[in-house]
Design a protein around this motif. Structure first.
Motif, PDB file in Angstrom:
ATOM      1  N   UNK A 258       0.928  -1.241  -0.022  1.00 56.06           N
ATOM      2  CA  UNK A 258      -0.049   0.128   0.161  1.00 56.06           C
ATOM      3  C   UNK A 258       0.785   1.255  -0.003  1.00 56.06           C
ATOM      4  N   UNK A 259       2.100   1.218   0.721  1.00 58.74           N
ATOM      5  CA  UNK A 259       2.922   2.263   0.861  1.00 58.74           C
ATOM      6  C   UNK A 259       3.366   2.597  -0.451  1.00 58.74           C
ATOM      7  N   UNK A 260       4.021   1.709  -1.207  1.00 63.86           N
ATOM      8  CA  UNK A 260       4.548   1.518  -2.618  1.00 63.86           C
ATOM      9  C   UNK A 260       3.521   2.069  -3.640  1.00 63.86           C
ATOM     10  N   UNK A 261       2.346   1.977  -3.330  1.00 65.75           N
ATOM     11  CA  UNK A 261       1.482   2.102  -4.568  1.00 65.75           C
ATOM     12  C   UNK A 261       1.037   3.772  -4.177  1.00 65.75           C
ATOM     13  N   UNK A 262       0.992   4.083  -3.091  1.00 64.10           N
ATOM     14  CA  UNK A 262       0.938   5.395  -2.599  1.00 64.10           C
ATOM     15  C   UNK A 262       2.227   6.335  -3.334  1.00 64.10           C
ATOM     16  N   UNK A 263       3.214   5.808  -3.190  1.00 64.29           N
ATOM     17  CA  UNK A 263       4.499   6.622  -3.550  1.00 64.29           C
ATOM     18  C   UNK A 263       4.566   6.906  -4.970  1.00 64.29           C
ATOM     19  N   UNK A 264       4.088   5.561  -5.733  1.00 66.67           N
ATOM     20  CA  UNK A 264       3.878   5.570  -7.234  1.00 66.67           C
ATOM     21  C   UNK A 264       2.806   6.680  -7.626  1.00 66.67           C
ATOM     22  N   UNK A 265       1.802   6.741  -7.152  1.00 63.19           N
ATOM     23  CA  UNK A 265       0.989   7.556  -7.167  1.00 63.19           C
ATOM     24  C   UNK A 265       1.274   9.264  -7.393  1.00 63.19           C
ATOM     25  N   UNK A 266       1.929   9.289  -5.996  1.00 65.80           N
ATOM     26  CA  UNK A 266       2.623  10.633  -5.909  1.00 65.80           C
ATOM     27  C   UNK A 266       3.749  11.016  -7.020  1.00 65.80           C
ATOM     28  N   UNK A 267       4.477  10.040  -7.417  1.00 64.87           N
ATOM     29  CA  UNK A 267       5.390  10.090  -8.362  1.00 64.87           C
ATOM     30  C   UNK A 267       4.846  10.652  -9.735  1.00 64.87           C
ATOM     31  N   UNK A 268       3.715   9.754  -9.850  1.00 68.32           N
ATOM     32  CA  UNK A 268       2.971  10.095 -11.308  1.00 68.32           C
ATOM     33  C   UNK A 268       2.553  11.389 -11.166  1.00 68.32           C
ATOM     34  N   UNK A 269       1.940  11.832 -10.105  1.00 67.74           N
ATOM     35  CA  UNK A 269       1.530  13.276 -10.060  1.00 67.74           C
ATOM     36  C   UNK A 269       2.396  14.329 -10.115  1.00 67.74           C
ATOM     37  N   UNK A 270       3.629  14.072  -9.662  1.00 68.03           N
ATOM     38  CA  UNK A 270       4.713  15.198  -9.854  1.00 68.03           C
ATOM     39  C   UNK A 270       5.044  15.066 -11.114  1.00 68.03           C
ATOM     40  N   UNK A 271       5.272  14.006 -12.007  1.00 65.09           N
ATOM     41  CA  UNK A 271       5.616  13.919 -13.419  1.00 65.09           C
ATOM     42  C   UNK A 271       4.613  14.836 -14.365  1.00 65.09           C
ATOM     43  N   UNK A 272       3.420  14.547 -13.966  1.00 62.36           N
ATOM     44  CA  UNK A 272       2.529  15.103 -14.658  1.00 62.36           C
ATOM     45  C   UNK A 272       2.585  16.578 -14.608  1.00 62.36           C
ATOM     46  N   UNK A 273       2.672  17.307 -13.433  1.00 62.32           N
ATOM     47  CA  UNK A 273       2.748  18.522 -13.222  1.00 62.32           C
ATOM     48  C   UNK A 273       4.029  19.345 -13.919  1.00 62.32           C
ATOM     49  N   UNK A 274       5.085  18.537 -13.784  1.00 63.39           N
ATOM     50  CA  UNK A 274       6.430  18.888 -14.477  1.00 63.39           C
ATOM     51  C   UNK A 274       6.023  19.126 -15.894  1.00 63.39           C
TER      52      UNK A 274
END
Length: 375
Positions: A258-274
């Motif tokens: 669950x923690x890894x999934x949460x981190x992956x979603x955060x990474x996707x969100x950051x890449x999309x913003x960049x």
């Protein structure tokens, strides 16, 4: 010596007569003879009888007077008269809500001044006094009434698990009921409780240690107080213990995933913003570098002229510009060698350019910044 002895005998006789007279007076005086309990406990909504039977003495010849009063706990306050009997008539006093539920059980003239109170309430809890007077005799009696709420049907459940080898806690609780409440656990079959069982009569808990298959069965919990009781049942089982290590490992692995999934979603969100920010910056830079286009004269040739101009451009591979007219007749063009001078065109005849001889007035060429070449 004889006179002294005679005097002593006379004194003893007088004392004996006086003792008999006093005893007779006490016995024959007014006496309340009720022998019921001094404290009566009743459930809310029931009917209660407060006893007060009496026996008048031979000398009690006056008018019968009976009074029932509510005795105040504070001795400095006056008792509240609630019911009386005088001259053969009954009189109510005080709160009408109490008076309409209060009456004599029988005719007081028959030696029974007992009263009954219907549909008793919690507010009826008090000490009541019966006072019987018939001149010259008088006597009284006090009775305390306690109104209680019977316990509701309790709820039985087990707290925790029912695993073998562990401790099992059976619980029993009644939501309604006047204290004190007493809880008692027993086996429905009538057998004895397990040897390792400990029960608490105040909280309703039955704790069974080192649970085994021998403890399986139906258990009954009974709750009661002075005015009522209730009971419930629970069927106790015995299950094999679960693999706690596997459960803990599974919980840990699930938490990590669950923690890894949460981190992956955060990474996707950051890449999309960049990515959005980069695209916005590129668009801004292109807008800053682009120059506003200059207006150029345009003409709309007919479809036929446009077709001829297109054919000429394809043959000569030459870039045309708006505003410049080209001849569509190829035979009018002189043959020019690659090293020879270029023919000049000036003038127009019937909309076509005419060639100029090499010796004739050649127009001077000038560089036009607008078109980017000499014209």
């Amino acid at each position: 010596m004889e006179p002294v002895f005679t005097s002593v005998r006379l004194k003893v006789a007088v004392l004996f007569l006086l003792t008999i007279r006093l005893t007779t007076d006490v016995t024959e005086a007014m006496e309340v003879t009720s022998s019921g309990p001094q404290t009566i406990q009743k459930a809310q909504g029931e009917t209660v009888t407060l006893g007060c039977t009496f026996t008048p003495g031979p000398q009690d010849t006056g008018e019968l007077d009976v009074e029932w009063s509510n005795v105040r706990p504070d001795m400095t306050q006056k008792d509240q008269l609630i019911l009386s009997y005088r001259g053969g008539e009954m009189h109510h006093y005080g709160d009408p809500g109490v008076s309409k539920r209060l009456n004599f059980k029988a005719d007081p003239k028959q030696g029974d001044a007992s009263i009954f109170l219907t549909n008793v309430r919690l507010t009826d809890k008090a000490t009541y006094q019966c006072k019987v007077k018939k001149v010259p005799g008088v006597d009284m009696r006090k009775v305390t009434l306690v109104v209680m709420i019977p316990p509701s049907t309790p709820k039985c459940w087990v707290k925790g698990g029912e695993e073998k080898g562990g401790s099992v806690s059976l619980r029993c609780q009644s939501s309604v009921g006047s204290t004190p409440l007493s809880y008692t656990w027993s086996r429905e079959s009538g057998g004895a409780l397990p040897a390792t069982a400990i029960q608490d009569t105040h909280t309703g808990e039955l704790l069974i240690k080192n649970h085994t298959d021998g403890n399986i069965g139906s258990y009954v919990c009974e709750v009661k107080n002075a005015v009522g009781k209730g009971q419930c049942k629970y069927a106790l089982h015995a299950y094999n213990p679960t693999n706690k290590a596997g459960v803990i490992a599974g919980a840990v692995i699930g938490a990590l995933l669950l923690l890894l999934l949460l981190l992956f979603l955060i990474w996707l969100l950051i890449c999309c913003c960049h990515k959005r920010r980069y695209e916005k910056e590129v668009q801004n830079e292109l807008r800053e570098d682009a120059q506003a286009p200059e207006s150029r004269p345009t003409s709309r040739p007919t479809s036929r002229a446009s077709s001829r101009a297109s054919s000429l451009r394809s043959v000569l591979a030459y870039r045309t510009h708006p505003g410049v007219h080209y001849s569509s007749v190829r035979k009018n063009l002189p043959s020019v060698s690659e090293s020879g001078p270029s023919p000049n065109f000036n003038g127009e005849r019937n909309g076509r350019s005419q060639p100029t001889a090499p010796g004739e007035g050649r127009a001077s060429l000038k560089y036009d910044q607008k078109f980017g070449y000499a014209v």
